[in-house]
Motif scaffolding. Structure first.
Motif, PDB file in Angstrom:
ATOM      1  N   SER A  72      73.023  38.275  36.700  1.00 53.79           N
ATOM      2  CA  SER A  72      72.151  37.313  36.031  1.00 53.79           C
ATOM      3  C   SER A  72      71.344  37.670  35.108  1.00 53.79           C
ATOM      4  CB  SER A  72      71.580  36.990  37.406  1.00 53.79           C
ATOM      5  OG  SER A  72      71.867  36.377  38.213  1.00 53.79           O
ATOM      6  N   ASN A  91      66.858  39.483  42.770  1.00 53.41           N
ATOM      7  CA  ASN A  91      67.538  39.534  43.464  1.00 53.41           C
ATOM      8  C   ASN A  91      67.637  40.510  44.801  1.00 53.41           C
ATOM      9  OD1 ASN A  91      70.158  39.008  45.177  1.00 53.41           O
ATOM     10  ND2 ASN A  91      70.184  37.114  43.532  1.00 53.41           N
ATOM     11  N   SER A 113      72.806  32.485  40.027  1.00 54.43           N
ATOM     12  CA  SER A 113      72.607  32.236  41.091  1.00 54.43           C
ATOM     13  C   SER A 113      71.456  31.968  41.813  1.00 54.43           C
ATOM     14  CB  SER A 113      73.162  34.203  42.020  1.00 54.43           C
ATOM     15  OG  SER A 113      72.858  33.580  43.326  1.00 54.43           O
ATOM     16  N   PHE A 162      63.459  43.685  46.120  1.00 57.09           N
ATOM     17  CA  PHE A 162      64.143  42.975  45.374  1.00 57.09           C
ATOM     18  C   PHE A 162      64.737  44.118  44.520  1.00 57.09           C
ATOM     19  CE2 PHE A 162      62.909  39.168  47.701  1.00 57.09           C
ATOM     20  CZ  PHE A 162      63.714  38.257  47.847  1.00 57.09           C
ATOM     21  N   GLU A 173      74.318  41.542  42.028  1.00 56.30           N
ATOM     22  CA  GLU A 173      73.692  40.006  41.576  1.00 56.30           C
ATOM     23  C   GLU A 173      72.167  40.136  40.654  1.00 56.30           C
ATOM     24  OE1 GLU A 173      74.790  36.645  40.766  1.00 56.30           O
ATOM     25  OE2 GLU A 173      75.899  37.723  42.615  1.00 56.30           O
ATOM     26  N   SER A 174      71.207  40.856  40.971  1.00 53.07           N
ATOM     27  CA  SER A 174      70.592  41.031  39.561  1.00 53.07           C
ATOM     28  C   SER A 174      70.747  41.265  38.840  1.00 53.07           C
ATOM     29  CB  SER A 174      69.303  41.793  40.298  1.00 53.07           C
ATOM     30  OG  SER A 174      68.200  41.917  39.210  1.00 53.07           O
ATOM     31  N   SER A 216      69.962  32.445  44.486  1.00 51.79           N
ATOM     32  CA  SER A 216      69.452  33.635  45.744  1.00 51.79           C
ATOM     33  C   SER A 216      68.479  34.107  44.263  1.00 51.79           C
ATOM     34  CB  SER A 216      69.825  34.703  46.390  1.00 51.79           C
ATOM     35  OG  SER A 216      71.366  34.823  45.615  1.00 51.79           O
ATOM     36  N   THR A 217      68.270  34.070  43.074  1.00 49.25           N
ATOM     37  CA  THR A 217      67.930  34.878  42.080  1.00 49.25           C
ATOM     38  C   THR A 217      67.021  34.646  41.473  1.00 49.25           C
ATOM     39  OG1 THR A 217      70.061  35.964  41.227  1.00 49.25           O
ATOM     40  CG2 THR A 217      68.239  35.964  40.017  1.00 49.25           C
TER      41      THR A 217
END
Length: 821
Positions: free
Chosen positions: A744, A735, A806, A777, A740-741, A808-809
């Motif tokens: 997840s 991500n 997410s 990323f 966020e990465s 976006s991931t």
């Protein structure tokens, strides 16, 4: 000329399952469509079609056919709008594609697009046309006030039918807003049309009818040129060779002496133009003959599901065994596929095969133009070409009645695709051989540990050995040079004294040398000696590499280029320098040491142009270069009889990579590049420079002793439960937001560990990936060790449904990964 892409005969089915060419998610489903009566004898498995989808039309492919409607009778089945005349795949090919998609946990469409090159797939284009009477449309334009919109509508009116690509080029991205407005009021409609233009190359050709008649001397000269070309010549070649003009050729035609026609001309890859001297098969030594006899017996007995590992030292004559089993197969009316790991090997391999078998050899690889690829694909599908040679993607060649599939240098990681779909051509080849009842041969001097273990322990595998070089030639001695001692003795250069002297000796004796290093660029990294700052890519967590040709830094992962800093960006010191070694730097130093030497460099940077690798290798083969400097490209399967010295600059580079296969890769590279020396009449020598001389991989490579290395390494693999004692699955979670990465990755890791099954040994991670950031990323990795991949796949399907991740991931799943970074 007959249509080259042959359609299978099919019964008249009523319904088709269509894979829409728009959805690439893992569970992309097919949709049922009715086949119109007029179309029933025109469609088959693999036929490209256009179908209604919602209010639009989309392209797709027929992947199943049936007589009855399997859906509820209350559901109205829409009809296929149109079908292409081209059939892409047949039922056997379809089965292979479906298996790959399931095995590698990826979508059917992504595999189909990887298997069928873009130049082969029938393309569709979107077009816009009026949906009202012309008078109504002109009245609508008159009441508009926006000049841009008026120009847009007027353009469509004047064209009548226009592609959306043309609208975009005329009006830019604003065209979508204007078009949406017209679609809402239904003044225009969208449709998809097949674009089959540009598939075949057609040229005017001239055929000699007679050389008699009322002809001038000039006209007779032109006819002689045609006659010398066996009575048939392409018009543009005739104009050039005869130094004439088209009107004069037309005049000769009017006298009935020649015929001018438009013909389909096959585009042949560049190496096809070379004249290949016909060669006969060579006499085999005992080991070669025993191997060939076993392979022929497999064919005679029609023994299925047997994987043969042909383990032969470098220069042991594996290729001659390939050629002779293919000759046997060819005489049985069967086809063959030969895979090589690098495009750079393809020309040399193709020339050897063409000199033995002639024009029935076809070549497939990514460096071909769309036109060349289409024509080669067509020759294969039409049965004209019986032997297919190429890199990884050639395993998808549309041939039938396969007798043998050969994977040369089977240990090479380049057979594994590093982007979706992440298939391994070797695994796919084994499956395809089973589906086609073909013999599969894996050949190498340095088998991957999994293959050798299977050959020794799996009843479906068989091991053949070629322990000696042909013609009683000896393997080159490998001299290890301790670069720590060199440094202590005052030598701070790249070349050891031994390697420098050996290169000088070869130049004096007019012999050739190869210098190998496993990296490209001028220097590895740029470092400030004052504060220790290292210049790294802002989007990737890797050091940027200095390239002298551009006097700039380049990231080898995302391609970003930056100026070389004069001062340290952190402490402003001027003590910032580039360190390490690369192919460009070695080339520069070699040229200074040996100004009289003719030097060539072979790496990704010098082979960006089409066929450039072939040009370099051809010149080296002809003796136009004295020293060839290169990366992994020079370590694979090349055969140059005048090469008597191989120098390995940094043998232990790969040992520092965090990868359980690091030792195996090091052994393979040193052994393979060493095998390029002494293949002619003159004995060869290998000088290997290292800081880790005691490592088992380097010591085993020194003695050309694969079994010693295998016996040591396999114990470690068994203790740590790495392949072949488990199957691996790597999951990369990425991500643009690091938080966020990580979030997840933690959620996914927690779910996998909580739902572990008996077929799963362990779930490791998540941890930051070996390269923690690429193209902006942030990347985290989870590694699964398993005994049953089916259970892993089922669990991965549950993850996507039950874990909230997410949108976006990005999630990248790699079954049986080779790259652990």
């Amino acid at each position: 000329m007959e249509e080259l892409l042959i359609r299978e005969e099919q019964a008249e089915y009523n319904f088709a399952e269509v894979l829409i060419d728009a959805f690439t998610d893992l569970e992309s489903q097919t949709f049922t469509y009715a086949i119109p009566d007029y179309m029933k004898n025109k469609v088959a498995l693999g036929t490209p079609v256009i179908v209604p989808f919602g209010e639009n039309q989309l392209g797709g492919y027929i992947v199943d056919l049936h007589l009855e409607n399997n859906l509820s009778t209350e559901i109205k089945i829409k009809e296929i709008v149109s079908a292409s005349s081209q059939q892409i795949i047949d039922s056997e090919y379809l089965e292979l594609i479906k298996w790959i998609a399931k095995y590698y946990h990826t979508s059917f469409l992504s595999v189909l697009k990887a298997a069928i090159p873009s130049g082969i797939l029938t393309k569709t284009y979107k077009q816009i046309e009026l949906n009202v009477l012309p008078e109504e449309f002109t009245d609508y334009i008159k009441i508009q006030s926006n000049q841009e919109y008026i120009a847009f509508c007027t353009f469509i009116f004047n064209e009548g039918i226009v592609r959306t690509s043309v609208l975009k080029s005329q009006f830019g991205t604003k065209y979508t807003r204007h078009l949406r407005k017209l679609l809402i009021i239904e003044y225009v409609k969208v449709s998809f049309i097949f674009n089959n233009k540009g598939k075949y190359k057609k040229q005017l050709c001239v055929t000699l009818i007679t050389d008699q008649g009322d002809l001038s001397n000039r006209e007779k000269e032109i006819l002689c040129v045609i006659a010398k070309n066996n009575g048939f010549i392409i018009m543009k070649d005739l104009l050039k060779n005869a130094n004439t003009t088209a009107p004069l050729i037309r005049k000769i035609q009017s006298k009935g002496c020649v015929e001018i026609t438009e013909e389909i001309i096959l585009r042949k890859p560049q190496n096809y133009a070379e004249q290949n001297i016909k060669t006969d098969k060579l006499k085999l030594n005992n080991y070669q003959q025993q191997s060939l006899d076993y392979l022929i017996e497999l064919q005679k007995q029609k023994i299925k599901n047997k994987v043969v590992l042909l383990h032969g030292v470098t220069g042991s004559g594996k290729t001659e065994v390939y050629l002779q089993i293919i000759e046997y197969v060819l005489n049985q009316g069967l086809t063959s596929i030969v895979l090589v790991p690098e495009i750079s090997l393809t020309p040399q391999t193709v020339n050897r095969f063409r000199s033995r078998f002639g024009d029935c050899v076809a070549v497939l690889h990514s460096a071909l133009s769309d036109g060349e690829r289409y024509d080669e694909w067509s020759r294969i599908k039409n049965g004209i070409a019986k032997i297919i040679i190429g890199a990884r993607s050639a395993i998808f060649a549309p041939c039938k009645n396969i007798g043998v599939i050969i994977i040369d240098e089977e240990h090479e990681s380049s057979y594994k695709q590093d982007r979706n779909p992440r298939y391994n051509a070797k695994t796919v080849a084994i499956k395809r051989a089973k589906l086609d009842n073909a013999t599969i041969v894996l050949g190498t001097a340095t088998p991957c540990l999994e293959s050798y273990y299977n050959a020794c322990n799996n009843p479906e595998w068989h091991l053949l050995e070629l322990p000696e070089r042909v013609e009683n030639k000896v393997l080159p001695p490998v001299l290890l040079v301790d670069m720590r001692k060199e440094y202590m003795q005052g030598n701070k250069g790249i070349f050891s004294r031994q390697l420098e002297q050996s290169l000088r000796d070869r130049l004096e004796r007019k012999e050739q040398s190869i210098v190998f290093i496993n990296r490209r660029g001028f220097s590895t990294f740029v470092l400030c000696r004052t504060c220790g700052y290292s210049v790294k890519c802002g989007d990737c967590s890797v050091s940027m590499v200095y390239h002298t040709a551009h006097n700039a830094l380049k990231c080898h992962y995302c391609g970003k280029i930056e100026d070389l800093p004069v001062r340290c960006p952190k402490c402003k010191s001027v003590s910032i320098r580039h360190f390490g070694i690369g192919t460009q730097k070695i080339e520069s130093i070699t040229q200074k040491l040996f100004p009289e030497a003719r030097i060539a460099r072979l790496d990704r940077d010098t082979t960006t142009k089409k066929n450039s690798h072939q040009v370099i290798l051809n010149k080296f083969s002809k003796g136009e270069y004295d020293i060839l400097i290169g990366t992994q490209m020079v370590a694979k399967g090349l055969d140059f009889p005048n090469v008597t010295l191989v120098g390995v600059i940094a043998a232990d580079t790969a040992l520092n990579i965090p990868d359980f296969r690091a030792g195996e890769k090091t052994f393979q590279l040193i052994t393979q590049v060493a095998g390029r020396a002494g293949r002619g009449d003159t004995r060869g020598e290998v000088v290997t420079q290292s800081y880790s001389l005691d490592h088992i991989s380097i010591q085993s490579a020194k003695d050309h002793d694969f079994k010693r290395f295998y016996n040591s390494e396999i114990k470690d693999r068994e203790e740590l439960l790495y392949p072949p004692f488990s199957d691996l699955v790597s999951i990369i979670i990425a991500n643009l937001s690091q938080e966020e990465s990580k979030k997840s990755a933690v959620l996914m890791g927690r779910f996998l560990k909580k739902n572990i099954t008996s077929g799963i040994i362990n779930v490791l991670g998540p941890i930051p990936a070996g390269i923690a950031k690429i193209q902006g990323f942030y990347r985290f990795q989870i590694l699964i060790k398993a005994k049953n991949l089916d259970e892993v796949r089922e669990l991965l399907l549950r993850v996507t449904k039950e874990v909230s991740i997410s949108s976006s991931t990005k999630i990248g799943i790699d079954i049986e990964p080779l790259n652990m970074m």
